[in-house]
Design a protein around this motif. Structure first.
Motif, PDB file in Angstrom:
ATOM      1  N   ILE A 152       0.841  -1.202   0.000  1.00 44.03           N
ATOM      2  CA  ILE A 152       0.000   0.000   0.000  1.00 44.03           C
ATOM      3  C   ILE A 152       0.875   1.250   0.000  1.00 44.03           C
ATOM      4  CG2 ILE A 152      -1.742   1.261   1.303  1.00 44.03           C
ATOM      5  CD1 ILE A 152      -2.713  -1.417   2.371  1.00 44.03           C
ATOM      6  N   SER A 153       1.886   1.260   0.850  1.00 45.01           N
ATOM      7  CA  SER A 153       2.803   2.409   0.875  1.00 45.01           C
ATOM      8  C   SER A 153       3.565   2.524  -0.441  1.00 45.01           C
ATOM      9  CB  SER A 153       3.785   2.259   2.035  1.00 45.01           C
ATOM     10  OG  SER A 153       3.099   2.204   3.271  1.00 45.01           O
ATOM     11  N   LEU A 154       3.943   1.381  -0.998  1.00 50.49           N
ATOM     12  CA  LEU A 154       4.669   1.423  -2.268  1.00 50.49           C
ATOM     13  C   LEU A 154       3.791   1.957  -3.382  1.00 50.49           C
ATOM     14  CD1 LEU A 154       6.598  -1.968  -2.085  1.00 50.49           C
ATOM     15  CD2 LEU A 154       7.508   0.323  -1.727  1.00 50.49           C
ATOM     16  N   LEU A 155       2.514   1.612  -3.390  1.00 53.00           N
ATOM     17  CA  LEU A 155       1.610   2.152  -4.413  1.00 53.00           C
ATOM     18  C   LEU A 155       1.476   3.662  -4.267  1.00 53.00           C
ATOM     19  CD1 LEU A 155      -1.241  -0.504  -4.612  1.00 53.00           C
ATOM     20  CD2 LEU A 155       0.258   0.225  -6.462  1.00 53.00           C
ATOM     21  N   GLU A 156       1.454   4.131  -3.035  1.00 55.13           N
ATOM     22  CA  GLU A 156       1.410   5.582  -2.842  1.00 55.13           C
ATOM     23  C   GLU A 156       2.691   6.236  -3.371  1.00 55.13           C
ATOM     24  OE1 GLU A 156       0.821   5.906   1.304  1.00 55.13           O
ATOM     25  OE2 GLU A 156      -1.298   5.332   1.240  1.00 55.13           O
ATOM     26  N   LEU A 157       3.822   5.574  -3.150  1.00 60.06           N
ATOM     27  CA  LEU A 157       5.087   6.126  -3.647  1.00 60.06           C
ATOM     28  C   LEU A 157       5.213   5.989  -5.158  1.00 60.06           C
ATOM     29  CD1 LEU A 157       7.545   4.792  -0.924  1.00 60.06           C
ATOM     30  CD2 LEU A 157       6.669   7.124  -1.178  1.00 60.06           C
ATOM     31  N   ALA A 158       4.486   5.056  -5.762  1.00 61.62           N
ATOM     32  CA  ALA A 158       4.581   4.855  -7.206  1.00 61.62           C
ATOM     33  C   ALA A 158       3.840   5.926  -7.997  1.00 61.62           C
ATOM     34  CB  ALA A 158       4.037   3.464  -7.571  1.00 61.62           C
ATOM     35  N   ASN A 159       3.134   6.793  -7.319  1.00 62.27           N
ATOM     36  CA  ASN A 159       2.428   7.877  -8.003  1.00 62.27           C
ATOM     37  C   ASN A 159       3.447   8.864  -8.559  1.00 62.27           C
ATOM     38  OD1 ASN A 159       0.705   9.847  -8.887  1.00 62.27           O
ATOM     39  ND2 ASN A 159      -0.167  10.304  -6.872  1.00 62.27           N
ATOM     40  N   LEU A 160       3.478   9.014  -9.866  1.00 59.66           N
ATOM     41  CA  LEU A 160       4.467   9.897 -10.507  1.00 59.66           C
ATOM     42  C   LEU A 160       4.205  11.375 -10.258  1.00 59.66           C
ATOM     43  CD1 LEU A 160       4.901   8.058 -13.929  1.00 59.66           C
ATOM     44  CD2 LEU A 160       6.400   7.989 -11.938  1.00 59.66           C
TER      45      LEU A 160
END
Length: 795
Positions: A519-527
């Motif tokens: 979940i945190s990684l998906l938030e960080l994957a936002n360009l």
């Protein structure tokens, strides 16, 4: 105090993870025992009859309460059922007869002896008479009664006749053998129940109900004359009266009350009566708040306290602790150890499981206590067992699954279920319910990448729990439709609550333990995140390179079973340190000006190396996940900056340049995701230098770069295998071929220009070289035909 990155523990614990786990095991066992103690210990309640109860008291287990009144009544009945014991001496009459006969025989013998001693005496005096007084006393001692001088003289006159002795013996035996009691009134009291006659010699016992045949002592004496009439009629009147007097005084009772034996039998009968007990069911309300206490209430409370005192509380706690410690150790050996062997932070993982286990066991204890009080005070008839279903215990395996994956979560669910069962009165049904809901809850969040997955998993767990709750109630023997409905509703709410609790606790665990979830990684994957937008604006080349690298490593990670999302996000952020000096990196340089042309190779290498340190600093400023920061630090490992190293050797000489000065500080990649970023970074940058990037050239370039990195020892500290490297190379080849493939050029009339007498298309794309112009399109546009040619359509 420094921290070991691999095991996430203080440096003084390095090399002793086993000791740390033993310490955690002891702590978990101790805390679990302390949590369990209030449920085992029964508090002492100092109440008296008439007091008002301050709180509800419920039976924690099945109890047997002794009914003192009923027990006493039963004992009295047993005592009353004991028959009075009378001893009957059937040989008394024979002994008395023998005594009489022997007494008379002795007197006759004395008389004959006296006659033999005086043979020459005159006839009148020769009649041998013993000394009268001495003979009378001897006769009294022998026969056992007092004999007057007159009666003795009369007997002497009759020569102590044997017929007189036989008459006395006959009358006595006749009366005594019929049965003589001292007081017949006492015997008549037991007329309805009967009495127990026991032979004093043989100890044979018989129950008698007909007492009329027995004589009282006075009655037997009064019957001497009538019963002895056949004997008396042949005797002289004086001798007959003397015989009657002797018989009346010689008669004794041969049936006597044995008071001592009777009392002993009553005592034994009372002792043999077992206490009257009635059962109190587990969960039965012994006392309600505000209720006035009666003797029955006190009796129940005393039974509860006495049973609690009789139970060895310490041994029970010790046994529970030993069982839980054994379960944890076995689970660690069979399941957790294999999972922790492949973990970068095994001690942190063990600490996480210990904290989650203790937290939810303690929360379950508190929630059950609170909910039970609320349910009891409610106006609705809630079943007592329904409160267990309301506790969101399935959240614990969900949380563990998010951080440690499904296999560890399933094993953890089993341990949690057993601990819950031990806490809630060793209920097998509770154990199975918690195990199934926990395992399935973990299964439904195994691929959690969004917060709503927790809610969905909670709803599914709630529906499953509602069905299982009915089964638990049926198994427990509660055939009530209303109870089933309430238990199902509570179980459904408990499942939803588990999802909500897990969603709320997961971010806290991330912060406290330094984990990174998908979940945190998906938030960080936002360009659109600020740091990536800054990278796009200030270092567009590096940004474009990072985006392509993210796609490459994501595909390769999925191919080898690594975390694709972690690899992609690490690829996005690995070069954020270039924001500080973007123009010193060739992908960001414009107009062909290279700032390194005016710098010494050593300075250039320092600038390139600095982007690692600066990237870590920027990541910490923006509070990126620790694992991303480690990826930034490791994505170059300790590799050599070969271009400037060779340039320095050419300028200063081979002996004047140290290779260590041109290597990145490292560390080498510790995880497969960091290794993928290293490989992809090198391959993607090198692919831009190919003049004609054909598939064969790309494949050869990837293979040579992989061999170079492998031979340099950069992959020594991660668990990539040669098979993994072959798969990674295949993925990189596919993606790079897709990026650098040749395209068909689309011409129009306005794109032709005169060059060396021929028309050539100008392709404005900087990364593409135009192919040769097709012959049929080589002629320049005619002014007579200003419109571009129409596209051919397939017929």
């Amino acid at each position: 105090m420094t921290f070991d990155k691999r095991f996430w523990r203080p440096a003084w614990l390095n090399g002793r993870p086993f000791g740390v786990r033993l310490l955690l095991l002891a702590a978990v066992t101790l805390v679990f025992t302390l949590i369990l103690y209030p449920r085992i210990m029964v508090p002492r309640l100092n109440y008296a009859v008439g007091d008002v109860a301050e709180k509800d008291v419920k039976a924690p287990r099945e109890l047997l309460v002794k009914d003192q009144a009923a027990t006493e009544i039963k004992r009295q009945q047993a005592v009353q059922g004991v028959l009075t014991v009378y001893d009957r001496d059937n040989e008394l009459s024979a002994r008395l007869a023998r005594t009489v006969e022997e007494a008379f025989a002795d007197l006759r013998a004395m008389r004959r002896a006296a006659v033999e001693l005086q043979p020459l005496a005159p006839p009148a005096i020769a009649d041998p008479v013993p000394a009268a007084e001495e003979a009378r006393k001897a006769f009294e001692d022998k026969i056992g009664i007092r004999v007057s001088k007159g009666a003795f003289a009369a007997l002497e006159a009759e020569g102590f006749s044997k017929s007189i002795a036989d008459g006395i013996a006959e009358i006595i035996q006749k009366l005594i053998d019929n049965g003589v009691v001292s007081t017949k009134e006492n015997l008549l009291k037991d007329l309805e129940r009967g009495v127990l006659l026991r032979d004093v010699r043989t100890h044979e016992e018989r129950v008698f109900h007909d007492f009329k045949q027995f004589y009282s002592l006075d009655q037997a004496r009064s019957l001497v004359r009538s019963q002895g009439q056949p004997v008396l009629r042949e005797l002289d009147y004086t001798i007959a009266n003397l015989l009657v007097d002797f018989c009346q005084r010689l008669i004794q009772p041969n049936i006597t009350l044995n008071r001592s034996e009777t009392e002993q039998r009553k005592i034994r009968a009372a002792a043999e009566v077992k206490p009257v007990l009635y059962k109190i069911k587990r969960g039965e309300m012994l006392l309600r708040e505000g209720e006035r206490l009666s003797e029955l209430h006190l009796l129940k409370l005393q039974a509860l306290e006495s049973e609690a005192k009789s139970e060895p509380i310490f041994l029970a706690l010790l046994g529970a602790a030993a069982l839980m410690a054994g379960l944890i150790v076995v689970s660690h050996i069979l399941f957790f150890r294999q999972r922790l062997a492949g973990s970068e932070t095994p001690t942190r993982d063990v600490l996480l499981m210990a904290c989650v286990f203790i937290f939810f066991q303690l929360a379950a204890q508190i929630m059950v206590t609170l909910f039970a009080g609320a349910i009891r005070s409610s106006n609705y008839a809630f079943p007592g067992s329904a409160v267990v279903f309301l506790v969101p215990l399935a959240a614990a395996p969900m949380i563990v699954c998010v951080f440690l994956k499904l296999p560890a979560a399933l094993s953890f669910a089993v341990v949690t279920a057993v601990g819950t069962a031990v806490m809630f009165e060793n209920s097998l049904a509770t154990c199975i319910f918690s195990m199934i809901t926990g395992c399935m809850g973990a299964y439904w969040v195994r691929t959690c990448r969004e917060r709503k997955v927790f809610v969905t998993a909670g709803v599914k767990t709630g529906l499953l729990g509602a069905a299982l709750a009915v089964g638990v109630e049926i198994f427990s023997g509660h055939p009530s439709w209303t109870g089933w409905a309430w238990c199902s509703a509570f179980a459904f709410l408990g499942g939803i609550g588990a999802g909500v609790v897990a969603a709320g606790v997961v971010p806290l665990v991330e912060i406290a333990f330094g984990y990174t979830t998908d979940i945190s990684l998906l938030e960080l994957a936002n360009l659109d995140r600020p740091i990536l937008r800054q990278l796009m604006i200030e270092a567009p080349g590096s940004y474009h390179h990072s985006v392509i690298l993210g796609s490459m490593v994501e595909a390769a990670a999925a191919e080898i079973g690594a975390n694709p999302l972690l690899a992609k996000v690490t690829g996005y952020y690995h070069d954020i340190g270039k924001i500080k000096k973007p123009q010193y990196f060739i992908e960001n340089q414009r107009n062909g000006k290279n700032k390194h042309d005016r710098l010494a190779p050593s300075m250039s290498s320092l600038i390139l190396i600095s982007h690692i340190k600066e990237g870590v600093e920027i990541a910490r400023e923006h509070k990126l996940c620790p694992i991303i920061i480690e990826g930034i630090r490791q994505h170059h490992g300790t590799s050599l900056i070969r271009y400037f190293f060779e340039k320095a050797r050419q300028l200063k000489g081979e002996d004047q340049v140290k290779e260590e000065d041109f290597r990145y500080p490292g560390p080498k990649p510790q995880t497969r995701e960091a290794a993928l970023v290293m490989l992809g970074d090198v391959v993607e940058a090198a692919s831009r230098t190919l003049e004609n990037p054909t598939p064969a050239r790309i494949k050869g370039m990837v293979q040579s770069l992989f061999n170079l990195i492998l031979s340099d020892g950069q992959l020594e500290e991660c668990d990539l295998t040669l098979k993994d490297l072959n798969r990674i190379a295949g993925c990189f080849n596919t993606i790079l071929n897709g990026i650098h493939h040749h395209r068909i050029e689309y011409y129009d009339q306005r794109s032709f220009v005169a060059e060396n007498g021929r028309g050539r298309l100008k392709n404005g794309h900087p990364d593409r070289q135009p192919p040769k112009t097709p012959p049929d399109l080589a002629e320049p546009d005619s002014a007579e035909n200003p419109d571009p040619p129409k596209l051919l359509r397939a017929s």
